[in-house]
Design a protein around this motif. Structure first.
Motif, PDB file in Angstrom:
ATOM      1  N   ASP A 174       0.827  -1.209   0.000  1.00  0.00           N
ATOM      2  CA  ASP A 174       0.000   0.000   0.000  1.00  0.00           C
ATOM      3  C   ASP A 174       0.860   1.257   0.000  1.00  0.00           C
ATOM      4  N   LYS A 175       1.948   1.226   0.756  1.00  0.00           N
ATOM      5  CA  LYS A 175       2.847   2.380   0.791  1.00  0.00           C
ATOM      6  C   LYS A 175       3.491   2.609  -0.576  1.00  0.00           C
ATOM      7  N   LEU A 176       3.902   1.510  -1.202  1.00  0.00           N
ATOM      8  CA  LEU A 176       4.569   1.635  -2.497  1.00  0.00           C
ATOM      9  C   LEU A 176       3.627   2.131  -3.587  1.00  0.00           C
ATOM     10  N   LEU A 177       2.349   1.804  -3.494  1.00  0.00           N
ATOM     11  CA  LEU A 177       1.406   2.324  -4.481  1.00  0.00           C
ATOM     12  C   LEU A 177       1.464   3.849  -4.516  1.00  0.00           C
ATOM     13  N   THR A 305       4.895  -1.778 -11.529  1.00  0.00           N
ATOM     14  CA  THR A 305       6.101  -1.328 -10.839  1.00  0.00           C
ATOM     15  C   THR A 305       6.001  -1.600  -9.341  1.00  0.00           C
ATOM     16  N   THR A 306       4.831  -1.336  -8.770  1.00  0.00           N
ATOM     17  CA  THR A 306       4.629  -1.567  -7.338  1.00  0.00           C
ATOM     18  C   THR A 306       4.785  -3.043  -6.987  1.00  0.00           C
ATOM     19  N   SER A 307       4.200  -3.921  -7.788  1.00  0.00           N
ATOM     20  CA  SER A 307       4.305  -5.358  -7.519  1.00  0.00           C
ATOM     21  C   SER A 307       5.749  -5.830  -7.603  1.00  0.00           C
ATOM     22  N   THR A 308       6.473  -5.379  -8.630  1.00  0.00           N
ATOM     23  CA  THR A 308       7.867  -5.792  -8.798  1.00  0.00           C
ATOM     24  C   THR A 308       8.727  -5.284  -7.646  1.00  0.00           C
ATOM     25  N   ALA A 309       8.498  -4.040  -7.226  1.00  0.00           N
ATOM     26  CA  ALA A 309       9.257  -3.479  -6.102  1.00  0.00           C
ATOM     27  C   ALA A 309       8.925  -4.204  -4.801  1.00  0.00           C
ATOM     28  N   THR A 310       7.658  -4.537  -4.604  1.00  0.00           N
ATOM     29  CA  THR A 310       7.254  -5.269  -3.394  1.00  0.00           C
ATOM     30  C   THR A 310       7.930  -6.632  -3.342  1.00  0.00           C
ATOM     31  N   GLN A 311       7.933  -7.339  -4.469  1.00  0.00           N
ATOM     32  CA  GLN A 311       8.584  -8.653  -4.514  1.00  0.00           C
ATOM     33  C   GLN A 311      10.066  -8.530  -4.175  1.00  0.00           C
ATOM     34  N   ALA A 312      10.723  -7.507  -4.701  1.00  0.00           N
ATOM     35  CA  ALA A 312      12.153  -7.321  -4.425  1.00  0.00           C
ATOM     36  C   ALA A 312      12.393  -7.066  -2.938  1.00  0.00           C
ATOM     37  N   PHE A 355      20.094  -8.738  -8.402  1.00  0.00           N
ATOM     38  CA  PHE A 355      19.161  -9.137  -7.348  1.00  0.00           C
ATOM     39  C   PHE A 355      17.716  -8.908  -7.805  1.00  0.00           C
ATOM     40  N   MET A 356      17.461  -7.754  -8.399  1.00  0.00           N
ATOM     41  CA  MET A 356      16.105  -7.446  -8.859  1.00  0.00           C
ATOM     42  C   MET A 356      15.683  -8.353 -10.008  1.00  0.00           C
ATOM     43  N   LYS A 357      16.598  -8.646 -10.898  1.00  0.00           N
ATOM     44  CA  LYS A 357      16.288  -9.522 -12.031  1.00  0.00           C
ATOM     45  C   LYS A 357      15.976 -10.940 -11.546  1.00  0.00           C
ATOM     46  N   GLU A 358      16.720 -11.404 -10.542  1.00  0.00           N
ATOM     47  CA  GLU A 358      16.453 -12.725  -9.971  1.00  0.00           C
ATOM     48  C   GLU A 358      15.099 -12.733  -9.264  1.00  0.00           C
ATOM     49  N   SER A 359      14.773 -11.646  -8.580  1.00  0.00           N
ATOM     50  CA  SER A 359      13.469 -11.534  -7.937  1.00  0.00           C
ATOM     51  C   SER A 359      12.362 -11.596  -8.981  1.00  0.00           C
ATOM     52  N   GLN A 360      12.568 -10.917 -10.092  1.00  0.00           N
ATOM     53  CA  GLN A 360      11.581 -10.935 -11.174  1.00  0.00           C
ATOM     54  C   GLN A 360      11.476 -12.324 -11.804  1.00  0.00           C
ATOM     55  N   ARG A 361      12.605 -13.024 -11.937  1.00  0.00           N
ATOM     56  CA  ARG A 361      12.573 -14.377 -12.495  1.00  0.00           C
ATOM     57  C   ARG A 361      11.758 -15.310 -11.617  1.00  0.00           C
ATOM     58  N   MET A 362      11.938 -15.191 -10.308  1.00  0.00           N
ATOM     59  CA  MET A 362      11.232 -16.060  -9.374  1.00  0.00           C
ATOM     60  C   MET A 362       9.768 -15.657  -9.202  1.00  0.00           C
ATOM     61  N   SER A 363       9.477 -14.362  -9.368  1.00  0.00           N
ATOM     62  CA  SER A 363       8.122 -13.859  -9.113  1.00  0.00           C
ATOM     63  C   SER A 363       7.704 -12.881 -10.209  1.00  0.00           C
ATOM     64  N   ALA A 456      10.805   2.090 -15.620  1.00  0.00           N
ATOM     65  CA  ALA A 456      10.291   1.317 -14.489  1.00  0.00           C
ATOM     66  C   ALA A 456      11.431   0.715 -13.667  1.00  0.00           C
ATOM     67  N   VAL A 457      12.414   0.124 -14.339  1.00  0.00           N
ATOM     68  CA  VAL A 457      13.538  -0.494 -13.627  1.00  0.00           C
ATOM     69  C   VAL A 457      14.338   0.569 -12.884  1.00  0.00           C
ATOM     70  N   ALA A 458      14.544   1.720 -13.512  1.00  0.00           N
ATOM     71  CA  ALA A 458      15.268   2.807 -12.835  1.00  0.00           C
ATOM     72  C   ALA A 458      14.519   3.254 -11.589  1.00  0.00           C
ATOM     73  N   GLU A 459      13.200   3.374 -11.686  1.00  0.00           N
ATOM     74  CA  GLU A 459      12.406   3.812 -10.542  1.00  0.00           C
ATOM     75  C   GLU A 459      12.481   2.801  -9.397  1.00  0.00           C
ATOM     76  N   ILE A 460      12.402   1.515  -9.715  1.00  0.00           N
ATOM     77  CA  ILE A 460      12.482   0.486  -8.671  1.00  0.00           C
ATOM     78  C   ILE A 460      13.856   0.502  -8.012  1.00  0.00           C
ATOM     79  N   LYS A 461      14.901   0.664  -8.808  1.00  0.00           N
ATOM     80  CA  LYS A 461      16.253   0.741  -8.237  1.00  0.00           C
ATOM     81  C   LYS A 461      16.367   1.919  -7.270  1.00  0.00           C
ATOM     82  N   LEU A 462      15.804   3.054  -7.646  1.00  0.00           N
ATOM     83  CA  LEU A 462      15.854   4.227  -6.773  1.00  0.00           C
ATOM     84  C   LEU A 462      15.138   3.956  -5.453  1.00  0.00           C
TER      85      LEU A 462
END
Length: 512
Positions: A174-177, A305-312, A355-363, A456-462
């Motif tokens: 919810d915070k990330l949204l 973007t929110t879902s990917t960041a949450t998974q990471a 790390f983020m790419k592996e998180s995306q691969r798994m989820s 999107a990837v840049a934003e998640i990294k930030l």
């Protein structure tokens, strides 16, 4: 047999043939392949093969991950019933081959119309101005945009997650949204408009209600859906979101148009302005239509973007051994860039990217990519014939867990792609998170790849970098380890009910 002979002896031919006709219809309905002349009926079928169509769809909606993995492991090319009807799932190489064909052959818009019930949810099935603007302005402008978004990310995280000396639980999804809506909005609408609650609520709520409404409508036969839509609360809320974004955006759009001819006026450097400049080229003359386009931009970006960041962050909180290596890398990148996040400093964070790419691969957000409806017959190089009208896709999650492609695929390895990139050369480029190739189908492939992935990837990294440098984080519930994902149909989502614990880093300072 005795009953049949009795009917024939009594001369009850109409009754007999009526029974035969009804039995034939029932068998045809329950066993469609017995009567099918389609070439795809010869392909292996995975899942509940016998039964009502609704039973088969429910089976997919509740058990898609197992069906997709089983089919991929056993056959590589197979078919099953999905929420959109029967779909042929292709191997990685076959999907790559298909996605090289022109849009006139593989139609994506028809999939969107079916998937989101566009006529009833009022979602535009295609907005060519959006991907064009992303490719021509947003992605090339990341050098300018990333530092601005970084400031907004830091400010918004600090507001949404106040740093405390004691552990504080937050529902991070919810915070990330809000964090993503505001941060992305700074690039989409500008630094003032992105903080508007009208924008945040409309952009966040619109996607939820469009998707929810479409899912509910699919429970009804197609001929009843227009009537059902009048009573589905989510559909009614879609209209309110459209009205809300119109109230907010139309005055801003008109003000910008009025100022455009003023001598010395400096146009804003954001997506809205870029699209206003291109609007005549795309036939967008109505200010309300341009306002609705902004909802579409939010729909394709904020929740994914929110879902990917949450998974990471779930993966990170469950694996604290990655904290220090990642913090050291991020701190070094910032020192080399003078203390500010830039496009180059994010690129240099190769462990974070891995790390983020592996998180995306798994989820992955979706376990399926490349959904298309064929507009003409297609003969694949492996001999498989797909007739016009076939719905096709690729089971990306199953491909990403194939031991033939990844060593120990069921184990999370945050260094997996980092090690590959250390080899340099082609491997250095192929294994970036943003790279769309047959080794990484998460963002699609070739010209059909997601154009917004770079932003999107840049934003998640930030987001992840700021949290790592300024907070300690833990799982609020450690009894289950890394929080399990939720699956609904081909969607893979984080458990949005879970919380993470946050506190100000014990050092009190980030490394810079």
């Amino acid at each position: 047999m005795a009953a049949t002979e009795h009917l024939l002896r009594q001369g009850s031919f109409p009754a007999f043939f009526g029974i035969v006709a009804i039995a034939t219809l029932v068998i045809r309905y329950l066993y469609p392949d017995l009567f099918s002349q389609s070439p795809i009926s010869k392909l292996p079928y995975v899942g509940t093969h016998v039964g009502l169509p609704i039973q088969k769809k429910i089976s997919f909606m509740t058990n898609a991950r197992k069906l997709l993995r089983d089919g991929y492991r056993k056959f590589h090319i197979y078919r099953t019933e999905t929420a959109l009807g029967q779909c042929v799932f292709l191997s990685r190489d076959s999907m790559v081959e298909l996605l090289k064909k022109p849009d006139e052959v593989i139609n994506f818009e028809k999939v969107v119309i079916k998937d989101f019930e566009c006529k009833l949810t009022k979602l535009a099935s295609s907005e060519p101005i959006v991907p064009h603007t992303i490719r021509s302005d947003l992605t090339p402008g990341l050098v300018r945009i990333i530092p601005r978004v970084a400031i907004e990310v830091a400010r918004t995280i600090d507001n949404e997650l106040p740093a405390t000396d004691s552990w504080t639980a937050h529902n991070i999804y919810d915070k990330l949204l809000r964090i993503v809506a505001i941060s992305a909005g700074s690039a989409f609408l500008g630094p003032e408009s992105c903080h508007s609650e009208e924008w945040i609520q409309s952009a966040v709520g619109y996607t939820i209600d469009v998707v929810t409404g479409a899912v509910i409508l699919k429970l009804f036969p197609s001929f009843l859906r227009p009537l059902a839509a009048k009573f589905v609360p989510a559909i009614k809320r879609v209209d309110r979101h459209r009205a809300g974004i119109s109230r907010m955006m139309v005055p801003i759009i008109r003000e910008r148009k009025e100022k455009a001819n003023t001598p010395g006026y400096e146009k804003p450097d954001d997506m809205l302005q870029w699209m206003l400049d291109k609007a005549p080229e795309y036939g967008i003359e109505n200010d309300e239509e341009m306002a609705y386009v902004q909802l579409g931009v939010g729909l394709v970006s904020i929740h994914s973007t929110t879902s990917t960041a949450t998974q990471a962050l779930y993966d990170l909180a469950a694996r604290p051994e990655y904290f220090q290596p990642l913090r050291d890398e991020i701190a070094k990148a910032l020192q080399e860039s003078g203390g500010d996040f830039t496009k180059d400093s994010l690129y240099s964070c190769k462990l974070l990217d891995s790390f983020m790419k592996e998180s995306q691969r798994m989820s992955p957000i979706s376990m399926v990519i490349g959904k298309r409806i064929l507009e003409e017959d297609v003969q694949l190089s492996n001999g498989v014939f797909l007739p016009k009208g076939t719905l096709v896709a690729s089971p990306a999650e199953a491909v990403g867990n194939d031991p033939a492609h990844f060593e120990n695929p069921d184990e999370f390895d945050g260094y997996r792609f980092y090690r590959l990139r250390q080899k340099g050369g082609l491997q250095g480029n192929l294994n970036q998170m943003v790279t769309a190739n047959k080794q990484n189908l998460a963002f699609g492939y070739g010209k059909h790849a997601c154009p917004g992935r770079f932003f999107a990837v840049a934003e998640i990294k930030l987001i992840v970098a700021h949290i790592l440098l300024n907070y300690d984080i833990e799982l609020a519930d450690k009894s289950v380890g890394r929080y399990p994902n939720k699956f609904h149909g081909d969607a893979c989502t984080p458990d949005t009910s879970k919380q993470l614990l946050f506190r100000k880093r014990l050092s009190g300072q980030s490394e810079i």
